[in-house]
Design a protein around this motif. Sequence first.
Motif, PDB file in Angstrom:
ATOM      1  N   ASP A  71      68.280  12.948  45.426  1.00 32.99           N
ATOM      2  CA  ASP A  71      68.365  12.477  44.047  1.00 32.99           C
ATOM      3  C   ASP A  71      67.316  13.110  43.144  1.00 32.99           C
ATOM      4  OD1 ASP A  71      66.197  11.263  45.189  1.00 32.99           O
ATOM      5  OD2 ASP A  71      66.879   9.204  44.839  1.00 32.99           O
ATOM      6  N   TRP A  73      65.623  17.201  42.124  1.00 34.49           N
ATOM      7  CA  TRP A  73      65.794  18.634  42.336  1.00 34.49           C
ATOM      8  C   TRP A  73      64.768  19.205  43.313  1.00 34.49           C
ATOM      9  CZ3 TRP A  73      62.477  22.693  41.405  1.00 34.49           C
ATOM     10  CH2 TRP A  73      61.322  22.433  40.665  1.00 34.49           C
ATOM     11  N   ASP A 320      72.672  16.093  36.637  1.00 36.85           N
ATOM     12  CA  ASP A 320      72.459  15.576  37.988  1.00 36.85           C
ATOM     13  C   ASP A 320      71.423  16.432  38.719  1.00 36.85           C
ATOM     14  OD1 ASP A 320      73.713  17.877  39.059  1.00 36.85           O
ATOM     15  OD2 ASP A 320      75.646  16.880  39.255  1.00 36.85           O
ATOM     16  N   ALA A 321      71.061  16.012  39.910  1.00 34.64           N
ATOM     17  CA  ALA A 321      69.958  16.654  40.639  1.00 34.64           C
ATOM     18  C   ALA A 321      70.261  18.108  40.966  1.00 34.64           C
ATOM     19  CB  ALA A 321      69.651  15.867  41.913  1.00 34.64           C
ATOM     20  N   TYR A 322      71.518  18.407  41.330  1.00 29.58           N
ATOM     21  CA  TYR A 322      71.807  19.782  41.711  1.00 29.58           C
ATOM     22  C   TYR A 322      71.791  20.706  40.491  1.00 29.58           C
ATOM     23  CZ  TYR A 322      73.355  23.920  44.042  1.00 29.58           C
ATOM     24  OH  TYR A 322      73.379  25.203  44.528  1.00 29.58           O
ATOM     25  N   GLU A 323      72.355  20.260  39.378  1.00 27.16           N
ATOM     26  CA  GLU A 323      72.311  21.104  38.183  1.00 27.16           C
ATOM     27  C   GLU A 323      70.868  21.316  37.744  1.00 27.16           C
ATOM     28  OE1 GLU A 323      74.006  21.422  33.598  1.00 27.16           O
ATOM     29  OE2 GLU A 323      74.733  19.816  34.898  1.00 27.16           O
ATOM     30  N   ASP A 324      70.064  20.292  37.872  1.00 25.90           N
ATOM     31  CA  ASP A 324      68.638  20.410  37.559  1.00 25.90           C
ATOM     32  C   ASP A 324      67.994  21.488  38.436  1.00 25.90           C
ATOM     33  OD1 ASP A 324      66.474  19.624  36.053  1.00 25.90           O
ATOM     34  OD2 ASP A 324      65.927  17.961  37.351  1.00 25.90           O
TER      35      ASP A 324
END
Length: 401
Positions: A71, A73, A320-324
């Motif tokens: 949750d 990056w 979201d965490a991955y885009e971050d």
Amino acid sequence: MTIQAGMTGANAPDTIPDIEALAVATHDEIGRQRFCSALRRHAIQDMAGTLEHDFRERVARPAEAKGMHFDDWRMIDRAMEGEASYRFYSSVRYNAQEMCFLSVQPQVERALPAMIEVARDAAALSPAGGSLRLDPALAPPRYVDALDVHLMPGCFHSEYAEDDVAQGAVASLGSRVFTANQSHRSWGGVAKVISRWLKTDHPGFAPRRMLDIGTSSGKNLLPYAEAFPGVEAHGVDVSAPLLRYGHALAEHEGVALHFSQQNAEALDYPDGHFDLIVSSFFFHEIPVKAARRVLAECRRLLAPGGMIVHQELPSSHLVDAYEDYFWNWDTLNNNEPAYTAWRAEDHRALCIEAGFDPAATFALILPDTGAFPARGTAFAWDEPGRPMHGRGGWYVFGSKI
């Protein structure tokens, strides 16, 4: 401050030659540049998608089955830094970025004397009515000259000859390589998006005078001059080579743009001088403490009824965490050390801190003109199908008074 002013009348030539057309690439150089374009596109699109799939399916899924959740990056970064998929993706992307600029240097070096002469003529004569103000005493801030931002050799500001334009040419032509050979006339997509939104959501808005901060060679200033006929369009940057190059381009196009070499943290324009202040991909290049000073300047310079609209990378709390994780790659790998810290800020809150009205402050996703040609209104954050920044939409923040 030294001033190179425009000249009009009988002594001005009808046109200024196209400075960009002087740097002619050889057959082999064109081949190399096309390879670099394809490699970079492959890295940031195909390989990026493969990397995300690898993380979600091979790394995250087994970990989540054991109760671990990614949750943040930083957790993703720690999990992926040793993975072969990430190391290969990162190596290709880094080298492709660097190669885009290196691939145009030979043609720039061959044409440099001729380009300098064109820029000198443009500065001395300015037949379109634009202007160029340079300040030889202005030292670039440390966050500009400490490293080669974007992996561009010499960064934006370096000068190697009198009245140099080399870095302007390398930035312009190198950007054509990593944007698949778009010329300066087809750049300015951000300006086209913002101006379309302004005309749609604020149909009575007609700026008399506007400012583009971190204007580079003015690629995102030209479209505003076209969108708002009669606007007095100004652009500031700390790099003299970029401004000389951009001024020559504008004079060739017959568009009166006013370029000035200044640090946006402390500008010399009077209070309330502009009706519209814009920027594109500027704030993440500077430290947050400098960004605060720039926004305070925006508030000082904005006239009643005016607006600021800054295009940027979305705040961490909006993705979201991955885009971050995906966006923050540039912090360590693309010589943009302020990138993550800037994205960690609430950009609306920074505007309010600078003195803007909270009720008039916004953060939006605007539809790209290519992806949504008939839509000029912003996407709601909870709207189904809302595009991500850079994938059909552009993130902007700003305010009005």
